[in-house]
Design an enzyme around this catalytic site. Sequence first.
Site, PDB file in Angstrom:
ATOM      1  N   HIS A 146      28.405   2.313  28.869  1.00 50.71           N
ATOM      2  CA  HIS A 146      29.316   2.547  27.584  1.00 50.71           C
ATOM      3  C   HIS A 146      28.388   1.801  26.406  1.00 50.71           C
ATOM      4  O   HIS A 146      28.186   2.518  25.376  1.00 50.71           O
ATOM      5  CB  HIS A 146      30.639   2.080  27.730  1.00 50.71           C
ATOM      6  N   GLU A 147      28.123   0.554  26.631  1.00 44.16           N
ATOM      7  CA  GLU A 147      27.378   0.006  25.439  1.00 44.16           C
ATOM      8  C   GLU A 147      26.006   0.170  25.056  1.00 44.16           C
ATOM      9  O   GLU A 147      25.558   0.500  24.108  1.00 44.16           O
ATOM     10  CB  GLU A 147      27.350  -1.467  25.619  1.00 44.16           C
ATOM     11  N   HIS A 185      26.177   3.408  23.022  1.00 45.31           N
ATOM     12  CA  HIS A 185      26.388   2.809  21.481  1.00 45.31           C
ATOM     13  C   HIS A 185      24.858   2.604  21.121  1.00 45.31           C
ATOM     14  O   HIS A 185      24.434   3.011  19.709  1.00 45.31           O
ATOM     15  CB  HIS A 185      27.277   1.789  21.423  1.00 45.31           C
TER      16      HIS A 185
END
Length: 597
Positions: A387-388, A391
């Site tokens: 997820h990170e 980003h």
Amino acid sequence: MNQLPKRNDVPAEHRWNLQDLFASQEAWDAEYQKVKDALKNVGRFEGKLADPASIKEVFQLEDEISIHTERLYVYANMKHHEDMADPVYQALSDKSKKLSVEVGEALSFVSPEILSLSDEVLQALVGHPDLAFYKRTLEEMIRQKQHVLGKSEEALLAQVGNLSQAPGTIYGMLNNADLKFPKVKNEQGEEVELTHGRYIQFLESRNREVRREAFQKMYETYGKQKNTIAATLAANVTKNIFYAKARKYPSTLEMSLFGDKIDKEVYTNLIDAVHDSLPLMHRYMELRRKLMKVDQLHMYDLFAPLVDEYKLEISYEEAKEKVKESLEPLGPDYLKVLQEGFDNHWIDIYENEGKRNGAYSWGAYGTHPYVLLNHKDNLNSMFTLTHEMGHALHSYLSDENQPYRYAQYTIFLAEVASTLNEALLMDYMLKHSSDKKEKMYLLTYYMDQFRTTVFRQTMFAEFEKIIHEKAEAGESLTPQLFSEIYYNLNVQYYGKEMAVDKDIEMEWARIPHFYNSFYVYKYATGFSAATSFAKQILDEGQPAVDRYLGFLKSGGSDYSLNILKKAGVDMSTPEPIKQAMSVFKDLLEQMEKLSEA
């Protein structure tokens, strides 16, 4: 007992390398001084912004000051997050925050002064060759102009700003400081105080009595404060109506969507498309009831585990490998940057004493992004990693392909890249799992993400829409009205087969997001857009990958809806929500089959 290491004892290979931002404290101090000196130059433009040359010059100065301020701010705060108790970086963080405020104040005249020019002059500026690079900035200022008031009214509204924060501040104090919850018996039969943090843990208990007691006591506590909390929420709605009228917007909803240039239809399409898919949600609830072997499913059963004791142990090294393999559909260019992040200390991996909790991706223009983790060897941490990094790669590719002014993407787009990575990881995990228990565990994990991110956030969004419309029509917002609307929505979303406990009617009082109005729909649209992208990438291959990488490189170079549309996801239609729902249906069918096997 396992002692957390002190920051100094964390091995270098587990830390991020912030020297890529500033090689030393001296380098930070020198850049800080540079910004302070540049700020002295700003004043000479005030009252002179009427011609292309001075406007171009002030925009360039604005960009230069902002780039350096961002770098100073990000570095100081990331150093602070390494160990929140370290007084040196507490002070540096404060210093950087003060500088940001100073910069904001010094540059605050630029926009109003340009907007005070006549419409003809503004249009001429938009077409001026010397300002071609700033065309989008100027067009956006003109778009905002119709809602900007005269100097004295703007000054008055600025003074009202502090008052307008009152409902949220009061609610925060009541919710976090003053509300005291009773004790609840845990699985061992011990009396434990109920808190916000423990509430979800209690709801995830295998013991139904623990879940029921925590659920009832939580809402009983809110019920005792219902008049106060209703008055606070009603005040927040009144504040929104005041601003919408003062700034000449047709409604509070349209005011909230205006900043991102989102059509009202995006909001209503989401609600309508989710309504059309509610039969799938009801089917999932029925499956949950069967798997839990209960006569009736209650609201306090929604977070209970569906798979008997199952723990997936995944080390950080293993998580990296799985993440890499799952993202192969995005092609070699994407994987190369991902590997660069893994190899070159972009990531601060494990917990240490005093380190900020949670996870995030952050950075400053001109250097690579960074990721803060508090990795545990489990499934959740692996999903947090992908997820990170989603980003981080979005930021990296935007920064590489866009100038500073147009590199920053909106919150409306922010969750797409991170959630897409999760969707590809889940697809990979399901395809590579042969263990029935593991598969069921993964499917439950994913289905509950759909339930909490798409269905539940859309229900919140619908609640906000209804209460604002009622207030705009002149109705009084009472605790009874809030509870009645909220209860009926739960019955509609979860289905008549489910025992929708009366206690749930007080849940509106527990949601802090309602004080950041019309925000939560972005979780649902972001998740749907990401799921739609993932489906296209897995079904079509290269053409869809090319479109998606184009999206990642776009930053904020256009309006959010246009950026998504070019990449093949048109959020002005219900289509992406329908595509996401077809994925939900497919997962549900897999679960139903497994439960019969």
